[in-house]
Scaffold this motif. Sequence first.
Motif, PDB file in Angstrom:
ATOM      1  N   GLY A   1       0.806  -1.210   0.000  1.00 60.20           N
ATOM      2  CA  GLY A   1       0.000   0.000   0.000  1.00 60.20           C
ATOM      3  C   GLY A   1       0.836   1.255   0.000  1.00 60.20           C
ATOM      4  O   GLY A   1       2.032   1.256  -0.272  1.00 60.20           O
ATOM      5  N   ARG A   2       0.198   2.352   0.337  1.00 62.39           N
ATOM      6  CA  ARG A   2       0.845   3.667   0.301  1.00 62.39           C
ATOM      7  C   ARG A   2       1.431   3.991   1.676  1.00 62.39           C
ATOM      8  O   ARG A   2       0.872   4.754   2.459  1.00 62.39           O
ATOM      9  N   THR A   3       2.592   3.409   1.962  1.00 58.62           N
ATOM     10  CA  THR A   3       3.247   3.623   3.249  1.00 58.62           C
ATOM     11  C   THR A   3       4.347   4.669   3.129  1.00 58.62           C
ATOM     12  O   THR A   3       5.030   4.770   2.108  1.00 58.62           O
TER      13      THR A   3
ATOM     14  N   TYR B   1      -3.258  13.016  15.263  1.00 58.11           N
ATOM     15  CA  TYR B   1      -3.623  12.259  14.068  1.00 58.11           C
ATOM     16  C   TYR B   1      -3.315  10.766  14.200  1.00 58.11           C
ATOM     17  O   TYR B   1      -3.429  10.035  13.217  1.00 58.11           O
TER      18      TYR B   1
ATOM     19  N   VAL C   1      -0.526   9.103  14.569  1.00 61.58           N
ATOM     20  CA  VAL C   1       0.546   8.725  13.653  1.00 61.58           C
ATOM     21  C   VAL C   1       1.819   8.437  14.446  1.00 61.58           C
ATOM     22  O   VAL C   1       2.126   9.127  15.421  1.00 61.58           O
TER      23      VAL C   1
ATOM     24  N   LEU D   1      -2.585  11.930   4.950  1.00 57.13           N
ATOM     25  CA  LEU D   1      -3.584  10.957   5.410  1.00 57.13           C
ATOM     26  C   LEU D   1      -4.812  10.962   4.498  1.00 57.13           C
ATOM     27  O   LEU D   1      -5.338   9.903   4.147  1.00 57.13           O
TER      28      LEU D   1
ATOM     29  N   GLY E   1      -4.490   8.978   1.392  1.00 62.11           N
ATOM     30  CA  GLY E   1      -4.451   7.529   1.515  1.00 62.11           C
ATOM     31  C   GLY E   1      -3.137   6.948   1.981  1.00 62.11           C
ATOM     32  O   GLY E   1      -2.950   5.722   1.919  1.00 62.11           O
ATOM     33  N   TYR E   2      -2.219   7.799   2.463  1.00 66.16           N
ATOM     34  CA  TYR E   2      -0.933   7.278   2.938  1.00 66.16           C
ATOM     35  C   TYR E   2      -1.054   6.745   4.362  1.00 66.16           C
ATOM     36  O   TYR E   2      -1.756   7.322   5.196  1.00 66.16           O
ATOM     37  N   HIS E   3      -0.345   5.653   4.608  1.00 64.64           N
ATOM     38  CA  HIS E   3      -0.237   5.073   5.938  1.00 64.64           C
ATOM     39  C   HIS E   3       1.148   5.423   6.466  1.00 64.64           C
ATOM     40  O   HIS E   3       2.158   4.978   5.931  1.00 64.64           O
ATOM     41  N   LEU E   4       1.184   6.267   7.491  1.00 63.07           N
ATOM     42  CA  LEU E   4       2.451   6.750   8.037  1.00 63.07           C
ATOM     43  C   LEU E   4       2.853   5.850   9.191  1.00 63.07           C
ATOM     44  O   LEU E   4       2.150   5.762  10.204  1.00 63.07           O
ATOM     45  N   THR E   5       3.974   5.207   9.042  1.00 60.57           N
ATOM     46  CA  THR E   5       4.351   4.160   9.985  1.00 60.57           C
ATOM     47  C   THR E   5       5.813   4.300  10.392  1.00 60.57           C
ATOM     48  O   THR E   5       6.457   5.307  10.085  1.00 60.57           O
TER      49      THR E   5
END
Length: 280
Positions: free
Chosen positions: A92-94, A118, A120, A266, A269-273
């Motif tokens: 995905g979009r990480t 948020y 995150v 966010l 669609g980004y997943h911030l990890t």
Amino acid sequence: MKKDQLITRRKALVAGAAVLGAAGAVGTARVLTADPAAQPVRVPPRSGPQAARAVKPSAYRLQPITGYGPPLSAPGRTVVRHEPFLRMSGRGRTMVLTFDDGPDPLYTPDVLRILREYDVRATFFVCGEMANDNKDLLGKMADDGHIVGNHTWTHPLLTSLSRSRIRSEIERTSKVIKNAYGESPAWFRAPYGAWNRATFQIQADLGMEPLAWTIDTNDWATPGVRSIVGTVEKEAAPGVVVLSHDAGGNRSQSVQALREYLPHLLDSGYHLTVPRRNGV
């Protein structure tokens, strides 16, 4: 030294990180990818007048101090890399957000509040002498689920130091992190993105993997909030690692930029990890 000279020097130092590509991974699983557009850039020479100028602390940099901590045992064997991770793999979009040079009692709490708002997680590469004076902030990072990495004790140009000095810079910082954060750091970032063989070997001996960056916000030069936001939003892509700062100078622009680009990422669609040893 004039401000434009400081900025030129800093750009020359950090540019070296852009040429560092993918590190070898175990088996066929790759935990990073190289940037095909990166072009070789020479790092400052290790001796002579140019080297002396390169390692001279600038007005906003941490000042060197002396001292050697006791040896730390590595928490398991780590592969000795030849290049740092630039991009993290993942489905995905990480994306990975990182903050260097702190913790700073003025700006780091604001960064932590925004990330908490948020929900995150981020990675903080801390300098030992800053962490030693702000241990409570490392505890808050742990409570919020952030990763704390090692960024040396005084932020020196490691390629100009002896092996014993490099080990001291890294080892002492790991000890402070472990005492305040609760765990030994699993990730290391060389100041200015300047690694050498000794640095890779020592960080591996201390159980850490090297992590560079893909997006340099250049927030250290205070280019303006819109410039920082524009850089992140324009270069955002799956697997990239964003470099920002929460210390080392006036970071009010960095804080405000985070507040603006974080919801945008966010909503896109980004997943911030945070980075994992086996990939994101």
